[in-house]
Scaffold this active site. Structure first.
Site, PDB file in Angstrom:
ATOM      1  N   SER A   1       0.828  -1.208   0.000  1.00  0.00           N
ATOM      2  CA  SER A   1       0.000   0.000   0.000  1.00  0.00           C
ATOM      3  C   SER A   1       0.861   1.257   0.000  1.00  0.00           C
ATOM      4  O   SER A   1       0.400   2.332  -0.401  1.00  0.00           O
ATOM      5  CB  SER A   1      -0.912   0.011   1.224  1.00  0.00           C
TER       6      SER A   1
ATOM      7  N   HIS B   1      -2.504   2.968   7.186  1.00  0.00           N
ATOM      8  CA  HIS B   1      -1.721   1.739   7.121  1.00  0.00           C
ATOM      9  C   HIS B   1      -0.494   1.891   6.232  1.00  0.00           C
ATOM     10  O   HIS B   1       0.428   1.078   6.299  1.00  0.00           O
ATOM     11  CB  HIS B   1      -2.589   0.567   6.636  1.00  0.00           C
TER      12      HIS B   1
ATOM     13  N   GLY C   1      -5.927   5.117  10.695  1.00  0.00           N
ATOM     14  CA  GLY C   1      -5.849   3.660  10.697  1.00  0.00           C
ATOM     15  C   GLY C   1      -7.243   3.071  10.731  1.00  0.00           C
ATOM     16  O   GLY C   1      -7.464   1.967  10.228  1.00  0.00           O
TER      17      GLY C   1
ATOM     18  N   ASP D   1      -8.305   3.689  -1.935  1.00  0.00           N
ATOM     19  CA  ASP D   1      -9.545   3.466  -2.689  1.00  0.00           C
ATOM     20  C   ASP D   1     -10.523   2.589  -1.905  1.00  0.00           C
ATOM     21  O   ASP D   1     -11.741   2.753  -2.014  1.00  0.00           O
ATOM     22  CB  ASP D   1      -9.269   2.879  -4.071  1.00  0.00           C
TER      23      ASP D   1
ATOM     24  N   LEU E   1      -6.673  -2.958  -5.436  1.00  0.00           N
ATOM     25  CA  LEU E   1      -6.779  -4.115  -4.551  1.00  0.00           C
ATOM     26  C   LEU E   1      -6.927  -3.696  -3.100  1.00  0.00           C
ATOM     27  O   LEU E   1      -6.192  -2.839  -2.606  1.00  0.00           O
ATOM     28  CB  LEU E   1      -5.551  -5.011  -4.693  1.00  0.00           C
TER      29      LEU E   1
ATOM     30  N   ARG F   1     -30.322  21.935  28.783  1.00  0.00           N
ATOM     31  CA  ARG F   1     -29.950  22.229  27.391  1.00  0.00           C
ATOM     32  C   ARG F   1     -30.042  23.737  27.136  1.00  0.00           C
ATOM     33  O   ARG F   1     -29.226  24.303  26.405  1.00  0.00           O
ATOM     34  CB  ARG F   1     -30.815  21.456  26.404  1.00  0.00           C
TER      35      ARG F   1
ATOM     36  N   GLU G   1     -23.487  13.288  11.608  1.00  0.00           N
ATOM     37  CA  GLU G   1     -22.809  13.327  12.899  1.00  0.00           C
ATOM     38  C   GLU G   1     -21.354  12.871  12.831  1.00  0.00           C
ATOM     39  O   GLU G   1     -20.522  13.329  13.629  1.00  0.00           O
ATOM     40  CB  GLU G   1     -23.568  12.472  13.924  1.00  0.00           C
TER      41      GLU G   1
ATOM     42  N   PHE H   1     -27.586  10.510  19.090  1.00  0.00           N
ATOM     43  CA  PHE H   1     -26.951  10.545  17.769  1.00  0.00           C
ATOM     44  C   PHE H   1     -25.533  11.105  17.850  1.00  0.00           C
ATOM     45  O   PHE H   1     -24.678  10.717  17.060  1.00  0.00           O
ATOM     46  CB  PHE H   1     -27.804  11.375  16.816  1.00  0.00           C
TER      47      PHE H   1
END
Length: 632
Positions: A45, A82, A129, A161, A193, A325, A372, A397
């Protein structure tokens, strides 16, 4: 070797392109050497993107490697974390790490060159990662550059990709286009790949381009091994100040090692020593080429932090009914006096009350709409630029959907502030899909997290101000309904503390709650007092860290009789936090009643739902009586 020390992108001579090719060869060699030596890693990679990074590093990344914190430096984020062998080989090429560290410490215990990059290295902005996160984080960096710093730095992101299958990548492009982030370029290494076979679109470059354009970005398709085409594309990426660019680079995975080029089954595997030896020799062997990136233009951020700005928090009268709130909205608006405070919301600012900050400081408010993951990622990216960033949405959420982004923020050890409203069954008629009942457990498990749950408006306001100066990931849970103010305006709420009500020498039981259940515990204490039972109430506003000393003293004072009531599932919440804190030889024998939401709630009024869940005042009173009857 120094292919280019200027900060211009004038056309190179053939000799300069040859130098870039030599640098790409060295990046490949070093990527092979360090991963083969480690016996693990992702060399294939890294090999596919070496040409892309050679040109970027030497010609287009405007970066003073002696001053990684320089405000005008470009940013480079490896979303495909990676490919760390390539990134670390780039660091060697500019001289910030040595050959021995690269080759002999990569992936070793105690090394800063970890399997995936983290900000333990001063040139790494965020840990990557977990695929699909680098580009979203970069959107936040670019937002800060364009709208807050107002500096000309560019944010470059190397993407894989495979991660283009992640919805978060498209959320990122959508918001980048919406905010016209021409200072952001994603370089997609389309090497066909993935880990287990071909990627979704393989080398269908036009299909990628159509999607990129549909999300509002400028697409450039190139041969990712053609140095001239790479140079031209990177130059063009800076030419449109109102539109993000995506360079779609067709590459070959494992490029430079014929035995593994474009072959499945080599992802995440070190190249065996015998093959590595032949490949290194064919690539020209180990070399010590050095390059220098172009220097950034001088500049100063438009906003200067002022943590000592005069903040006047809102005030409320004791007994006045205020939703926490709403108190958040009032408090964060007061914090607008600090020029480095930024607020992001997920299209619910009229309910979270974050919209009030927008009215006070519209230039420091960013709407992320119902995305989110991008909400958290943008908050992270803005934090990277040194801002005090708050993100708010409904707790269900805000925490559940983007949880991996929050987890990775912990790995990055960045400082972000989260405010989740409409928590627990207390929200009422909206039903269980809207009820955060797992959020405390989730947030307690995150590295560097602080978890807070205020019971009234003044405590909320004080904690919001404290969060602005708290490092790590701080989370404040807020309720929907209005409840009586319990504390005066000058009461202090240090992190790691709690508030004790009705404490006396003859207390027979302690009632522990947080947020809405503090009010239920106080009502229960009054009911018990009418029957001649003294009950101490603890407002556990700081759940992580919590005040273990006060809890142990309370156990001693009450004979270990404790009722814990929480508007949360029993696993991992307030009860778990209390019991973990009391797991000590210093703790006397405990007699515990743990009241929590144990079934699936329904719609109903807040009072009906609290009672149905078994966490209302009458249930707390009954639990206390049972403890006293069983252990007088």
């Amino acid at each position: 070797m120094n292919p280019n020390q200027s900060n211009t992108t004038e056309p190179n001579s053939p000799d300069q392109y040859a130098a870039l090719g030599a640098l790409a060869a060295q990046l490949r060699v070093d990527s092979i050497r360090c991963s083969t030596r480690a016996g693990s890693g992702h060399p294939t990679s890294s090999l596919s993107a070496a040409d892309l990074m050679s040109v970027l590093l030497s010609r287009h990344l405007r970066y003073d490697w002696d001053q990684p914190s320089l405000a005008t430096n470009d940013h480079l984020i490896f979303s495909k974390g990676h490919a760390s062998p390539l990134l670390y080989s780039m660091y060697r090429a500019v001289g910030v790490i040595g050959e021995d560290e690269l080759v002999n410490t990569y992936r070793q215990f105690g090394s800063r060159l970890q399997g995936h990059p983290t900000p333990i290295l001063p040139w790494v902005d965020v840990a990557t990662g977990s695929l699909g996160q680098g580009l979203p984080d970069a959107v936040g960096v670019a937002l800060a550059g364009k709208y807050l710093d107002k500096l000309p730095f560019h944010t470059w992101v190397l993407c894989g990709d495979s991660e283009m299958a992640e919805g978060s990548m498209w959320e990122a492009l959508d918001k980048a286009a919406y905010y016209k982030l021409g200072n952001l370029t994603a370089i997609i290494d389309v090497n066909r790949l993935g880990q287990d076979g071909p990627t979704e679109f393989e080398w269908d470059m036009n299909r990628y381009a159509q999607r990129v354009k549909a999300f509002g970005a400028h697409a450039i398709i190139i041969d990712g091994h053609d140095l001239t085409a790479i140079d031209d594309a990177l130059t063009r990426a800076r030419s449109n100040p109102e539109q993000p660019t995506v360079i779609l680079a067709k590459t070959i995975k494992g490029k430079g090692v014929p035995e593994v080029e474009n072959k499945n089954g080599w992802h995440g595997k070190a190249i065996p020593a015998d093959i590595a030896e032949l490949a290194i020799a064919a690539l020209g062997g180990p070399t010590g080429l050095q390059t220098t990136s172009p220097l950034p233009d001088p500049g100063t951020p438009a906003i200067s932090p002022n943590p000592h700005a005069d903040i006047t928090l809102p005030r409320w009268e004791i007994g006045e009914k205020v939703a926490t709130r709403a108190a958040f909205g009032a408090a964060i608006t007061a914090l607008a006096a600090r020029p480095d405070v930024v607020v992001l919301d997920g299209e619910v600012g009229n309910s979270t009350h974050a919209g009030e900050f927008k009215d006070a400081a519209p230039e420091r408010f960013f709407e992320m709409f119902i995305s989110e993951q991008q909400l958290i990622a943008s908050t992270i990216g803005i934090s990277v630029r040194g801002y005090v960033a708050f993100a708010s949405s409904f707790a269900a959420f805000l925490i559940s959907r983007p949880f991996d982004f929050i987890r990775m923020a912990g790995v990055s050890e960045v400082s972000i502030r989260l405010v989740g409203t409409h928590a627990g069954v207390e929200i009422g008629q909206d039903g269980p899909s809207q009820m955060a009942l797992e959020d405390i457990a989730a947030m307690r498990a995150v590295h560097t997290s602080t978890v807070l749950y205020a019971a009234d408006a003044p405590s909320t306001a004080q904690l919001i101000r404290t969060m602005s100066d708290t490092s790590g990931i701080s989370y404040l849970r807020a309720t929907r309904g209005a409840y009586p103010v319990l504390y005066g305006p000058d009461e202090q709420f240090p992190i790691g503390g709690c508030k004790v009500h009705h404490a006396g020498p003859d207390d027979g039981v302690a009632l522990i709650g947080a947020g809405v259940t503090v009010h239920e515990c106080l009502t229960a204490a009054r009911q018990l007092a009418e029957a001649g039972i003294n009950a101490r109430v603890i407002d556990l506003y700081s759940i992580k860290p919590l005040d273990a000393h006060t809890l142990r003293r309370t156990c001693l004072d009450t004979g270990g009789r404790i009722v814990i009531a929480e508007d949360h599932y029993p696993q991992g919440g307030i009860g778990a936090a209390v019991l973990e804190a009391l797991a000590s030889p210093d703790t006397p024998e405990l007699h515990i009643k743990h009241l929590a939401v144990k079934g699936l709630p329904t719609s109903g009024t807040p009072a009906e739902l609290l009672d149905a869940a078994g966490i209302s005042a009458r249930h707390i009173t009954a639990a206390a009586r049972e403890l006293l009857q069983g252990n007088p």
